[in-house]
Design an enzyme around this catalytic site. Structure first.
Site, short mmCIF file in Angstrom:
data_model
loop_
_atom_site.label_atom_id
_atom_site.label_comp_id
_atom_site.label_asym_id
_atom_site.label_seq_id
_atom_site.Cartn_x
_atom_site.Cartn_y
_atom_site.Cartn_z
N LYS A 207 43.88 -59.20 -28.43
CA LYS A 207 42.97 -59.35 -29.56
C LYS A 207 43.65 -60.12 -30.70
CE LYS A 207 40.57 -56.26 -32.74
NZ LYS A 207 40.20 -54.87 -32.98
N GLY A 267 40.79 -52.01 -29.87
CA GLY A 267 41.46 -52.36 -28.61
C GLY A 267 41.15 -51.38 -27.49
N ARG A 268 41.28 -50.09 -27.77
CA ARG A 268 41.13 -49.10 -26.69
C ARG A 268 39.68 -48.87 -26.28
NH1 ARG A 268 43.24 -47.19 -31.21
NH2 ARG A 268 42.28 -45.51 -32.41
N GLU A 353 45.43 -41.71 -28.89
CA GLU A 353 45.62 -42.70 -29.95
C GLU A 353 44.53 -42.52 -31.02
OE1 GLU A 353 47.30 -46.54 -28.65
OE2 GLU A 353 45.77 -47.46 -29.89
N HIS A 384 48.84 -29.70 -5.07
CA HIS A 384 50.12 -29.47 -4.39
C HIS A 384 51.28 -29.75 -5.33
CE1 HIS A 384 48.35 -29.00 -0.34
NE2 HIS A 384 47.39 -29.71 -0.91
C1 G6Q Z 1 44.29 -49.98 -29.12
C2 G6Q Z 1 45.49 -50.38 -29.77
C3 G6Q Z 1 46.51 -51.06 -28.88
C4 G6Q Z 1 46.22 -52.52 -28.61
C5 G6Q Z 1 47.49 -53.16 -28.05
C6 G6Q Z 1 47.30 -54.60 -27.68
O1 G6Q Z 1 43.33 -49.50 -29.68
O2 G6Q Z 1 45.19 -51.11 -30.88
O3 G6Q Z 1 46.70 -50.41 -27.66
O4 G6Q Z 1 45.15 -52.67 -27.75
O5 G6Q Z 1 48.52 -53.02 -28.98
O6 G6Q Z 1 46.92 -55.35 -28.79
P1 G6Q Z 1 46.45 -56.83 -28.64
O7 G6Q Z 1 45.19 -56.83 -27.84
O8 G6Q Z 1 46.23 -57.33 -30.04
O9 G6Q Z 1 47.53 -57.58 -27.93
#
Ligand code: G6Q
Length: 543
Positions: A207, A267-268, A353, A384
């Site tokens: 992102k 991101g998540r 997170e 198991h």
């Molecule tokens: C998710 C976080 C984190 C993010 C990564 C990758 O909510 O913000 O896991 O997705 O740090 O970030 P970039 O997509 O910016 O590389």
């Protein structure tokens, strides 16, 4: 959103005294007193049966938890969430992953602009691109069709698509999809080793396009590619998903090969956007879209269904009940499907997170527990392994059991065995095994009185361990979309009630900053002042 300390509400106080009444109650006695219990505490919705009757609750508990949701302003919060208010206040952003799975005629406004047309433009671009790669119409630099896709990203730009690709393996086409996330160079080499640069497409997902791991891995991949190809060929083999177009262009990726994403998608929660490009390549855009449609159905259910029959709301309230009243620290997620092996680690990020916060929305330290620890592995493997602790350990671990009525390859013999375990485990956790039962069992094995008394305490199972059973018709892109969206909304409800900001991640940012400072010291081979331990470790590394 109302910023209410949940512990100050009337409902919370009532739940505290109700907890004293219920903490020793055995679920099995609740079942024997009420033959309707399973029905009363189950939700049948589309192809989902969510049975939460094996939880330490009564109708009164359920009502008090619903009162808590009301006291904390859940209704208003849901409205703000879907309507694009900046509920991620510390980053001043709306939280609109739900817009990514909206219908074409829906309208969702960000700063006065309807974002849905743009979402559909990107979807169309994904569709066209996926079709051209899958069909072999778009070719690599030597004119050969692509055979392998390498997704390079980390965190939210990796866990979601990697989990979905694995979960939908049954629906996959001929393309082999690989994921590189860790900045561990050995990992990168292991993935690249068997690949042919002529037929490999790299999807760089970031992102921000500033993430150290992703940029290092992308740079290494480009170097590997340039060992066989020329600089001009990079454009044919590297595409990016990002909201930072200038940075991507600087890497040498053509503008038309950039799939945009937006600040209003965390991101998540981004797998529904172009971050899911590798999924769309793996299973085709139609199936990817079915995943979105499933998620949208759950969004509608969450938005419109009364809370008493609302799956994400009920799951969130149960989780709060255990976390804040029983003081359970963790929750297990046990999918009875090998396809869902990556689900627990995906949920670890989404849940921990988001809700791993200790400051409330007023900026004050919280005085109560928030985000729970999530862990799990597919059943039956986990039976198991760590199930011993769930059955006979000292900790209370509520668990979600996820099972499907049908197996994808229709291997009934195996599936019946798998599901027999799914049913048996939650029953065993509920019922336990009493002294009387153990005594009978050992007597039947001809053990004498002394031997029986000796073994007895170890063979007793307390039972009364809570589980929620999710029984779904079949693992399809649509049912998977529904399930992931269900967990996303559960996270939201918990965050609202805990009065925390679920959509920032300042804890992750600190690690990023410190690592970059230390890398600078390593490059200069000059250790600056740290705590004693870090200093010694660094010196030893640099020796
Ligand atoms: C998710 C976080 C984190 C993010 C990564 C990758 O909510 O913000 O896991 O997705 O740090 O970030 P970039 O997509 O910016 O590389």
């Amino acid at each position: 959103m109302l910023n209410i300390d949940p512990t100050t509400t009337v409902a919370w106080k009532k739940l505290e005294s109700h907890f004293e009444e219920i903490k020793a109650v055995e679920m099995k006695s609740l079942f024997s007193k009420d033959s309707q219990r399973a029905d009363d505490f189950s939700i049948f919705w589309e192809d989902f049966l969510v049975d939460f009757s094996k939880n330490r609750i009564t109708k009164e508990t359920q009502q008090l938890l619903l009162d808590l949701a009301e006291d904390c302003g859940l209704e208003e919060a849901i409205k703000s969430y879907f309507e694009g208010e900046s509920i991620n206040r510390t980053e001043n952003r709306p939280v609109l992953h739900t817009a990514l799975r909206s219908k074409k005629n829906d309208k969702v406004f960000v700063e006065g602009e309807n974002v849905i047309p743009e979402v559909f433009e990107v979807k169309a671009k994904m569709e066209e691109f996926s079709n051209a790669i899958i069909s072999g119409k778009t070719k690599g630099y030597t004119g050969r069709a692509f055979t392998d896709i390498v997704n390079i990203g980390i965190g939210g730009s990796d866990l979601g698509p990697a989990m979905i690709t694995e979960a939908l393996k049954f629906y996959k086409n001929h393309l082999k999809v690989h994921y590189i996330s860790n900045v561990d160079g050995d990992h990168v080499q292991e993935v690249l080793k068997p690949l042919n640069p002529e037929t490999t497409l790299f999807v760089i997902v970031s992102k921000t396009f500033t993430t150290q791991e992703t940029l290092s891995n992308a740079t290494t991949a480009r170097k590997w590619f340039l060992d066989s190809a020329s600089k001009e060929d990079v454009q044919k083999h590297f595409v990016a998903v990002s909201s930072n177009v200038p940075k991507v262009a600087g890497f040498g990726i053509a503008k038309e090969n950039i799939f945009p994403m937006w600040e209003w998608v965390g991101g998540r929660f981004s797998l529904w956007s172009a971050v899911g490009l590798s999924v769309s390549l793996a299973v085709g855009f139609t199936k990817f879209n079915e995943l979105l449609e499933g998620a949208n159905k759950m969004d509608q259910h969450f938005k419109n269904e009364p809370y008493i029959k609302n799956v994400p709301v009920q799951l969130a309230l149960l989780s709060i009940w255990y976390n804040n009243f029983f003081k359970a620290e963790s929750e297990a997620v046990i999918p009875y499907s090998q396809y869902l092996q990556k689900l627990p680690s995906y949920l670890q990020q989404a849940i921990m997170e988001s809700n791993g916060k200790s400051v409330d929305r007023n900026g004050n330290p919280v005085t109560y527990e928030t985000g729970n620890i999530i862990w799990g592995e597919p059943g039956t493997n986990s039976q198991h392994a760590f199930f011993q602790l769930i059955h006979q350990g000292t900790k209370l671990i509520p668990a979600d059991f996820i099972g499907f009525k049908e197996s994808l390859y229709k291997n009934k013999d195996h599936h019946d065995k798998l599901m027999a375990n799914y049913f048996a485990q939650s029953e065993a956790l509920l019922m336990g095994k009493t002294e009387d039962e153990v005594r009978k069992e050992l007597t039947a094995k001809n053990l004498n009185e002394e031997e029986i008394n000796d073994l007895l305490p170890f063979k007793v199972f307390q039972g009364n361990k809570p589980t929620t059973s999710l029984l779904i018709d079949k693992l399809t892109p649509e049912s998977l979309g529904k399930m992931i969206s269900m967990y996303e909304h559960k996270i939201f409800v918990q965050g609202v009630i805990w009065n925390i900001y679920s959509y920032d991640q300042w804890g992750v940012e600190l690690g990023k900053q410190l690592a970059s400072n230390i890398l600078d010291e390593i490059n200069k081979r000059k250790v600056s002042k740290h705590d004693n331990s870090t200093q010694n470790l660094l010196k030893s590394y640099l020796k």
